[in-house]
Structure formats: structure tokens, C-alpha cells
Design an enzyme around this catalytic site. Structure first.
Site, short mmCIF file in Angstrom:
data_model
loop_
_atom_site.label_atom_id
_atom_site.label_comp_id
_atom_site.label_asym_id
_atom_site.label_seq_id
_atom_site.Cartn_x
_atom_site.Cartn_y
_atom_site.Cartn_z
N LYS A 1 0.81 -1.38 0.28
CA LYS A 1 0.28 -0.15 -0.38
C LYS A 1 0.70 1.00 0.37
O LYS A 1 2.38 1.09 0.06
CB LYS A 1 -0.69 -0.03 1.42
CG LYS A 1 -2.22 -1.47 1.69
CD LYS A 1 -2.43 -0.98 -0.69
CE LYS A 1 -4.27 -1.52 0.27
NZ LYS A 1 -4.42 -3.42 0.10
C1 LIG Z 1 -10.01 -3.00 -2.23
C2 LIG Z 1 -9.28 -3.69 -0.91
N1 LIG Z 1 -10.13 -4.22 -0.44
C3 LIG Z 1 -9.65 -5.01 1.57
C4 LIG Z 1 -8.37 -4.40 1.30
C5 LIG Z 1 -7.98 -5.60 3.13
O1 LIG Z 1 -6.72 -5.08 3.24
P1 LIG Z 1 -5.93 -5.80 4.55
O2 LIG Z 1 -5.27 -6.74 2.87
O3 LIG Z 1 -5.16 -5.08 5.03
O4 LIG Z 1 -6.82 -6.86 5.65
C6 LIG Z 1 -7.53 -4.48 0.25
C7 LIG Z 1 -6.39 -5.07 0.60
O5 LIG Z 1 -5.50 -4.57 -0.71
C8 LIG Z 1 -8.00 -3.77 -0.86
O6 LIG Z 1 -7.31 -4.11 -1.81
#
Ligand SMILES: Cc1ncc(COP(=O)(O)O)c(C=O)c1O
Length: 385
Positions: free
Chosen positions: A185
Site C-alpha cells: 500500500k
Molecule cells: C480494496 C481492498 N479492500 C480490502 C483490502 C483488505 O485489506 P487487508 O489486506 O489490510 O486486510 C484490500 C487489501 O489489499 C483492498 O485492496
């Protein structure tokens, strides 16, 4: 090929400041539920201009808590986008509700408000907005729909860290917004997330939900609701504090890399550069579209043979094996989403990518497309993941 010649898809910036702050936490022996998490939360609230920020263990955890707090449960439907990471829909399933996928706009790749409104049924309880590839969704139009139909909103801004719509930061529109801090990210804590909200009551509820349902007054081992262990540790928060300190620089660096790509991609036949519309994109990935006649997997194989990482990105959620097997989804349900998903290709994208490396990627992509169109054989055994 040496490791130096391989260009990865993503690479976080980690420097002395991250090491220093993590070391301070380790020396303090206060590894969780400590002051650095509070500092990290305060830095987010100050930066975005919300009354509150709740740190959590991942973007997924944050989204799950927001839906839970909105009272979403079995029998309910939540409208969202299939052109997202699978977690956007999984969090709806975690609550026992059903995700209903609305078509996306062919330019922004975000949910088309008209399609969202058309998907509303008597069972619809919420809209889960996604700001995909860091480009903001049509937030005001979706808020208007939600207001007219009495629906809750949760915003998945995991890919749109520090993003805004018409200059107004995501997270300040009256519904909670969630960022994710996985290592690819714009800002990372290795794993982690934050929920932004102005609502005092929701804030107290989210603090409790992320911390095993502890009572709102923080009483020791008193659990007033069913909660989760979705805490962010102080070790992870320390990385995050250092990252927020350098966030402006990192965002500018990503925008510069994106600019190099956009310039060069305009000259590559067979590629549509990323959409640049009226809104500012918080640059998360560089994922242009390939023409429909091109074999994306074969092109990825050709790039990888040159040491250039590339991936088909994003697969549709509704076509994931689990969603087809357990929830009966099928190809053809969402033609616009499926066509976008079949053609977008994620290329190396991170702050420290150099202009020469961008040139190398674009030259290799151009050559791969020309070889494809000329029918030249690709590398044996290479291909998409
Ligand atoms: C659009 C979106 N939603 C939710 C998530 C979930 O985040 P995490 O991986 O921190 O749980 C991501 C992670 O890449 C994402 O790109």
C-alpha cells in the site's frame, strides 16, 4: 538473471526512522495496547480531519467491524463492487449477509450509482463503497441513494489512502472509511488498518469491537459485547508513525512514477493508460488495460522472462472459485466488470522505481505486445500466476 535485474511489483520504503521507532517500542516492553497506537490514531485523525481514528489489525478487520457496528446480519443484502480485492465481499459474508454486486463504470472502474440503485431490494441494508485503484467512487451520488433508501454506508478506501473527492477527504463524509496498510500500500504497517469516523458513539463501539468487546469505560476484563481481537500492536503502529511522517513524500513519489508511466504508455499500441478524470487519484497500483485481442497471460509470461513482475489484476470477486461454488455466481453476470478484469495488468509500481526502470518496463511491454501480434512464440513454461 541476478536479483538486481528483477523489478518487483511492489516494494515498501523502510528506513532508519522505522527501525528507530520499532526499536523504541521493543525497548519499552509495551508491545500492545500502548501509547504508540494512540499516537498513530491521533496522527490519522489530525491528517484527515476526522474526530476519530481506530487502528486495527487489517483493512479487512476494519471493514468487518464497521458492518458489524451497522447491525448488518443474516438475511440482509449489502451492495458492493466485484471489481475489488476479495476482502470487500468476504466481510459481508462474515456478518451472515449477502453481497450483491453492482456493475462498474468503464472509465473509473468504480460502482455505477445507477446500477447500485437498480440493485436495491427490500433486503438491502447497506452499500459498501470501494475506491478502486485509488480513484474515488461517486461518493456524493451514493450517499444520496443511501439517504433516500435508508441504507448504511461503509467505505472501503483501502486502496485510496489519503484520498479525497472534490478535495474533501474520504472519511469525512459522515460514514466510516477504512484504509489498509498491507506492504504494497501507499503506506504500510506490514499488516494493519485504520477506521476513520466523526461519530463519537461509533468510535466507542469500534474501539470496543476491535478489542474483544471490552466495556466502553475500558474496565479490565469486562466485556460488554461480542468483540474480536482486531488490535494493531504498538510494534506495527511504530512503523506506521514513521510512514505517516514521510507520507507526503511517498505520495508525491508515487504520483511522479505514475506520470512517467502515463507519458510512455500513451505511445504503446495496444495499451490504454490509466484513467485520468476530474478526481485526484491516490496512486496505489499502475494497472493499464490491454486491448481485448491480446493474450494477457502470454504477455505477462514475456515480461517475467525479462525480469519484470506483472500480474493479472484484479480478478472479479464473483468469479472466484469460492463465490461460484458456494454462492452460485457465474461468468456473464457483470459484463463491464468482467471485461475490465480480463484486461487490466498490474506493472511494477512503488515510490523508489526509477525513470529508467519505468522505461525498461514500457519498452518490454511494447516489445511483448508486438511479438504477440506478430505471432512470435513466447517463453516456454512462462505465464501468469
Ligand atoms: C480494496 C481492498 N479492500 C480490502 C483490502 C483488505 O485489506 P487487508 O489486506 O489490510 O486486510 C484490500 C487489501 O489489499 C483492498 O485492496
Amino acid at each position: 538473471m541476478s536479483a538486481d535485474e528483477v523489478i518487483p511489483l511492489a516494494r515498501p520504503v523502510i528506513g532508519d526512522r522505522e527501525r528507530e521507532l520499532v526499536d523504541q517500542v521493543l525497548r519499552s516492553r509495551q508491545l500492545s495496547l500502548g501509547p504508540v497506537v494512540t499516537q498513530f490514531e491521533q496522527m490519522w485523525a489530525d491528517r484527515i480531519g476526522t474526530r476519530h481514528a481506530v487502528a486495527c489489525s487489517s483493512g479487512t478487520a476494519g471493514l468487518h467491524c464497521c458492518l458489524h457496528a451497522a447491525g448488518i446480519g443474516p438475511g440482509d443484502e449489502v451492495i458492493t463492487s466485484s471489481f475489488s480485492f476479495v476482502a470487500s465481499a468476504n466481510v459481508i459474508l462474515y456478518t451472515g449477509a449477502t453481497p450483491v454486486f453492482a456493475e462498474v463504470d468503464p472509465l473509473t472502474f468504480n460502482m455505477d450509482p445507477a446500477a447500485v440503485e437498480a440493485a436495491i431490494t427490500p433486503r438491502t441494508k447497506a452499500i459498501l463503497i470501494v475506491d478502486i485503484f485509488g480513484y474515488p467512487a461517486e461518493v456524493p451520488a451514493l450517499i444520496d441513494i443511501a439517504r433516500r433508501h435508508g441504507l448504511a454506508i461503509v467505505e472501503d478506501a483501502c486502496q485510496s489512502i489519503d484520498g479525497d473527492y472534490d478535495g474533501q477527504k474520504l472519511g469525512t463524509f459522515g460514514h466510516p472509511a477504512v484504509y489498509g496498510f498491507y506492504a504494497n500500500k501507499q503506506l504500510t504497517t506490514a499488516e494493519g488498518g485504520v477506521i476513520l469516523t466523526d461519530d463519537d458513539q461509533l468510535y466507542r463501539q469500534l474501539k470496543s469491537l476491535t478489542n474483544q468487546g471490552r466495556s466502553d469505560d475500558g474496565a479490565w476484563l469486562v466485556h460488554s459485547r461480542l468483540g474480536f481481537n482486531y488490535r494493531l500492536s504498538d510494534v506495527h503502529a511504530a512503523i506506521g508513525v514513521a510512514q505517516i511522517e514521510r507520507l507526503d513524500w511517498m505520495q508525491d513519489a508515487r504520483a511522479q512514477v505514475a506520470g512517467w508511466y502515463q507519458d510512455r504508455m500513451a505511445g504503446v499500441a495496444g495499451v490504454t493508460p490509466m484513467y485520468e478524470g476530474p478526481q485526484r487519484r491516490s496512486w496505489f497500483v499502475y494497472a493499464p488495460r490491454l486491448d481485448a485481442d491480446l493474450d494477457r497471460d502470454s504477455i505477462i509470461g514475456r515480461l517475467e522472462a525479462q525480469g519484470i513482475s506483472a500480474k493479472p489484476y484484479l480478478p472479479c470477486i464473483h468469479l472466484q472459485p469460492y463465490y461460484q461454488e458456494a454462492h452460485g455466481h457465474r461468468a456473464g453476470e457483470l459484463p463491464v466488470t468482467e471485461a475490465i478484469s480480463a484486461s487490466t495488468i498490474a506493472l511494477p509500481f512503488f515510490c523508489e522505481l526509477t525513470e529508467q526502470q519505468v522505461d525498461r518496463v514500457c519498452t518490454a511491454l511494447d516489445a511483448a505486445i508486438q511479438a504477440e501480434r506478430a505471432g512470435a512464440p513466447g517463453p516456454v513454461g512462462a505465464g501468469a500466476a
